[in-house]
Design a protein around this motif. Structure first.
Motif, PDB file in Angstrom:
ATOM      1  N   MET A   1       0.851  -1.189   0.000  1.00 33.62           N
ATOM      2  CA  MET A   1       0.000   0.000   0.000  1.00 33.62           C
ATOM      3  C   MET A   1       0.882   1.232   0.000  1.00 33.62           C
ATOM      4  O   MET A   1       1.860   1.313   0.735  1.00 33.62           O
ATOM      5  N   THR A   2       0.516   2.216  -0.822  1.00 36.40           N
ATOM      6  CA  THR A   2       1.293   3.456  -0.931  1.00 36.40           C
ATOM      7  C   THR A   2       0.352   4.648  -0.953  1.00 36.40           C
ATOM      8  O   THR A   2      -0.727   4.590  -1.548  1.00 36.40           O
ATOM      9  N   LEU A  64      -7.986   8.437   7.929  1.00 38.41           N
ATOM     10  CA  LEU A  64      -8.476   7.860   6.674  1.00 38.41           C
ATOM     11  C   LEU A  64      -7.378   7.066   5.977  1.00 38.41           C
ATOM     12  O   LEU A  64      -7.620   5.980   5.440  1.00 38.41           O
ATOM     13  N   ILE A  65      -6.168   7.616   5.994  1.00 42.20           N
ATOM     14  CA  ILE A  65      -5.043   6.930   5.356  1.00 42.20           C
ATOM     15  C   ILE A  65      -4.708   5.646   6.110  1.00 42.20           C
ATOM     16  O   ILE A  65      -4.445   4.598   5.500  1.00 42.20           O
ATOM     17  N   ALA A  66      -4.726   5.714   7.438  1.00 46.99           N
ATOM     18  CA  ALA A  66      -4.437   4.523   8.241  1.00 46.99           C
ATOM     19  C   ALA A  66      -5.467   3.429   7.987  1.00 46.99           C
ATOM     20  O   ALA A  66      -5.130   2.236   7.928  1.00 46.99           O
ATOM     21  N   ALA A  67      -6.730   3.820   7.831  1.00 50.16           N
ATOM     22  CA  ALA A  67      -7.783   2.844   7.540  1.00 50.16           C
ATOM     23  C   ALA A  67      -7.559   2.195   6.179  1.00 50.16           C
ATOM     24  O   ALA A  67      -7.742   0.984   6.012  1.00 50.16           O
ATOM     25  N   ALA A  68      -7.143   3.012   5.194  1.00 49.93           N
ATOM     26  CA  ALA A  68      -6.846   2.468   3.866  1.00 49.93           C
ATOM     27  C   ALA A  68      -5.650   1.526   3.938  1.00 49.93           C
ATOM     28  O   ALA A  68      -5.622   0.479   3.271  1.00 49.93           O
ATOM     29  N   HIS A  69      -4.662   1.892   4.754  1.00 51.81           N
ATOM     30  CA  HIS A  69      -3.489   1.042   4.941  1.00 51.81           C
ATOM     31  C   HIS A  69      -3.896  -0.312   5.515  1.00 51.81           C
ATOM     32  O   HIS A  69      -3.393  -1.371   5.081  1.00 51.81           O
ATOM     33  N   ALA A  70      -4.800  -0.298   6.466  1.00 52.98           N
ATOM     34  CA  ALA A  70      -5.268  -1.548   7.067  1.00 52.98           C
ATOM     35  C   ALA A  70      -5.989  -2.425   6.043  1.00 52.98           C
ATOM     36  O   ALA A  70      -5.957  -3.663   6.136  1.00 52.98           O
ATOM     37  N   ARG A  71      -6.636  -1.793   5.071  1.00 54.30           N
ATOM     38  CA  ARG A  71      -7.338  -2.548   4.022  1.00 54.30           C
ATOM     39  C   ARG A  71      -6.412  -2.916   2.865  1.00 54.30           C
ATOM     40  O   ARG A  71      -6.823  -3.612   1.932  1.00 54.30           O
ATOM     41  N   GLY A  72      -5.195  -2.394   2.874  1.00 53.70           N
ATOM     42  CA  GLY A  72      -4.260  -2.662   1.789  1.00 53.70           C
ATOM     43  C   GLY A  72      -4.583  -1.894   0.518  1.00 53.70           C
ATOM     44  O   GLY A  72      -4.267  -2.350  -0.584  1.00 53.70           O
ATOM     45  N   GLU A  73      -5.181  -0.704   0.669  1.00 58.98           N
ATOM     46  CA  GLU A  73      -5.609   0.079  -0.491  1.00 58.98           C
ATOM     47  C   GLU A  73      -4.718   1.309  -0.690  1.00 58.98           C
ATOM     48  O   GLU A  73      -4.462   2.065   0.262  1.00 58.98           O
ATOM     49  N   ASP A  74      -4.283   1.515  -1.926  1.00 62.61           N
ATOM     50  CA  ASP A  74      -3.497   2.702  -2.254  1.00 62.61           C
ATOM     51  C   ASP A  74      -4.357   3.960  -2.144  1.00 62.61           C
ATOM     52  O   ASP A  74      -5.575   3.928  -2.378  1.00 62.61           O
ATOM     53  N   VAL A  75      -3.701   5.077  -1.800  1.00 61.64           N
ATOM     54  CA  VAL A  75      -4.401   6.350  -1.627  1.00 61.64           C
ATOM     55  C   VAL A  75      -3.823   7.394  -2.584  1.00 61.64           C
ATOM     56  O   VAL A  75      -2.605   7.590  -2.632  1.00 61.64           O
ATOM     57  N   ILE A  89       2.285  19.114   2.920  1.00 63.47           N
ATOM     58  CA  ILE A  89       2.467  17.665   2.955  1.00 63.47           C
ATOM     59  C   ILE A  89       3.501  17.254   3.999  1.00 63.47           C
ATOM     60  O   ILE A  89       3.568  16.085   4.371  1.00 63.47           O
ATOM     61  N   GLY A  90       4.307  18.203   4.463  1.00 64.85           N
ATOM     62  CA  GLY A  90       5.359  17.867   5.416  1.00 64.85           C
ATOM     63  C   GLY A  90       4.835  17.194   6.670  1.00 64.85           C
ATOM     64  O   GLY A  90       5.370  16.166   7.123  1.00 64.85           O
ATOM     65  N   GLU A  91       3.772  17.759   7.257  1.00 62.52           N
ATOM     66  CA  GLU A  91       3.227  17.184   8.480  1.00 62.52           C
ATOM     67  C   GLU A  91       2.534  15.853   8.218  1.00 62.52           C
ATOM     68  O   GLU A  91       2.502  14.965   9.074  1.00 62.52           O
ATOM     69  N   GLN A  92       1.994  15.691   7.000  1.00 66.73           N
ATOM     70  CA  GLN A  92       1.386  14.406   6.649  1.00 66.73           C
ATOM     71  C   GLN A  92       2.456  13.330   6.503  1.00 66.73           C
ATOM     72  O   GLN A  92       2.297  12.199   6.983  1.00 66.73           O
ATOM     73  N   ILE A  93       3.556  13.692   5.850  1.00 67.19           N
ATOM     74  CA  ILE A  93       4.657  12.745   5.674  1.00 67.19           C
ATOM     75  C   ILE A  93       5.234  12.344   7.029  1.00 67.19           C
ATOM     76  O   ILE A  93       5.536  11.166   7.267  1.00 67.19           O
ATOM     77  N   ARG A  94       5.381  13.302   7.918  1.00 66.04           N
ATOM     78  CA  ARG A  94       5.900  13.003   9.259  1.00 66.04           C
ATOM     79  C   ARG A  94       5.020  11.980   9.961  1.00 66.04           C
ATOM     80  O   ARG A  94       5.512  11.032  10.600  1.00 66.04           O
ATOM     81  N   ALA A  95       3.706  12.135   9.837  1.00 62.36           N
ATOM     82  CA  ALA A  95       2.781  11.192  10.464  1.00 62.36           C
ATOM     83  C   ALA A  95       2.854   9.817   9.804  1.00 62.36           C
ATOM     84  O   ALA A  95       2.806   8.784  10.485  1.00 62.36           O
ATOM     85  N   LEU A  96       2.992   9.794   8.480  1.00 59.42           N
ATOM     86  CA  LEU A  96       3.073   8.511   7.770  1.00 59.42           C
ATOM     87  C   LEU A  96       4.349   7.765   8.141  1.00 59.42           C
ATOM     88  O   LEU A  96       4.342   6.532   8.300  1.00 59.42           O
ATOM     89  N   ARG A  97       5.437   8.495   8.275  1.00 62.05           N
ATOM     90  CA  ARG A  97       6.691   7.850   8.688  1.00 62.05           C
ATOM     91  C   ARG A  97       6.554   7.219  10.066  1.00 62.05           C
ATOM     92  O   ARG A  97       7.037   6.110  10.312  1.00 62.05           O
ATOM     93  N   ALA A  98       5.889   7.921  10.962  1.00 60.89           N
ATOM     94  CA  ALA A  98       5.697   7.403  12.314  1.00 60.89           C
ATOM     95  C   ALA A  98       4.856   6.132  12.312  1.00 60.89           C
ATOM     96  O   ALA A  98       5.041   5.239  13.155  1.00 60.89           O
ATOM     97  N   LEU A  99       3.938   6.028  11.343  1.00 56.21           N
ATOM     98  CA  LEU A  99       3.063   4.867  11.241  1.00 56.21           C
ATOM     99  C   LEU A  99       3.642   3.773  10.356  1.00 56.21           C
ATOM    100  O   LEU A  99       3.053   2.694  10.228  1.00 56.21           O
TER     101      LEU A  99
END
Length: 248
Positions: A1-2, A64-75, A89-99
């Motif tokens: 998932m990406t 929403l992104i985490a839920a898609a990640h759990a389903r294996g769906e690209d966003v 996007i910087g703060e979004q990327i920071r959160a994605l890296r943490a997850l």
């Protein structure tokens, strides 16, 4: 998932990369900046989940992104212009890296490029300006030290100013000492949209011209001698007698 941070371009649905369009049409989840991205950009999508991020705060977007990640769906995370410029996007990327969620940035056509195309100008002319400064007006969020307009203006480079049309008088006051009152300036509203509009004047006249319009948002200010330059040197690239790798 990406998660794909996709630059949708300045507004014209044809000013998006082939890759960006393909991803929008195939990703099962789309989160788009509805206040800035026209619905026409999403034409042909097959997403099962479509979300307008203009109605959401950061934590909700990440959920929403985490839920898609759990389903294996690209966003497809669709931003206006190029997401690396004022795309938040910087703060979004920071959160994605943490997850531990993978992401990719798909660049897009910038508002600055769209404005230059509309005005029919080159922003980097020999002997006039070889530098373009992309910046914004520090209103609600202050600028870092040394990045105020007056400091940047001392370079005399072509300047593209985001988020400043409501503070035009202050911008003019900061720029005149370095550029001169006769320096050309343009205000472009919604470049490449069907309702696009623009003004072209000088730092001395632009406030009076702007008073005839209602440019409150989605407007870019371009400043520099390149906007009305007739006298400039030819580039070495195409100059007869200039040899290079492909033209000995």
């Amino acid at each position: 998932m990406t998660v794909y941070f996709i630059g949708a371009g300045p507004g014209d649905p044809e000013l998006i990369t082939v890759k960006g369009q393909r991803l929008i049409r195939t990703c099962p989840v789309i989160i788009y900046a509805g206040s800035l991205v026209p619905e026409a950009v999403l034409a042909g999508h097959t997403a099962r989940h479509l979300h307008n991020s203009a109605e959401l705060h950061l934590a909700q977007i990440i959920d929403l992104i985490a839920a898609a990640h759990a389903r294996g769906e690209d966003v497809a995370r669709v931003h206006s212009g190029d997401p690396s410029l004022y795309g938040a996007i910087g703060e979004q990327i920071r959160a994605l890296r943490a997850l531990g969620i993978d992401y990719e940035i798909v660049p897009g056509v910038t508002a600055t490029a769209a404005c230059a195309a509309l005005l029919g100008v080159e922003l980097t002319l020999p002997d006039v300006s070889q530098t373009v400064i992309l910046t914004r007006y520090g209103d609600k969020s202050p600028m870092p030290p040394g990045e105020d307009l007056a400091s940047l203006a001392r370079h005399g480079a072509t300047m593209a100013i985001h988020l400043g049309v409501k503070n035009l008088a202050n911008i003019v006051a900061e720029l005149v000492p370095s550029y001169g009152a006769d320096c050309p300036v343009a205000i472009v509203h919604k470049a490449s949209w069907p309702e696009q509009d623009w003004l072209l004047g000088t730092l001395a006249t632009i406030e009076a011209l702007a008073a005839t319009k209602d440019f409150r948002r989605s407007a870019l200010i371009l400043v520099g001698r390149v906007l009305q330059a007739d006298s400039f040197a030819e580039s070495a690239l195409y100059r007869a007698g200039h040899a290079h790798l492909y033209r000995p």
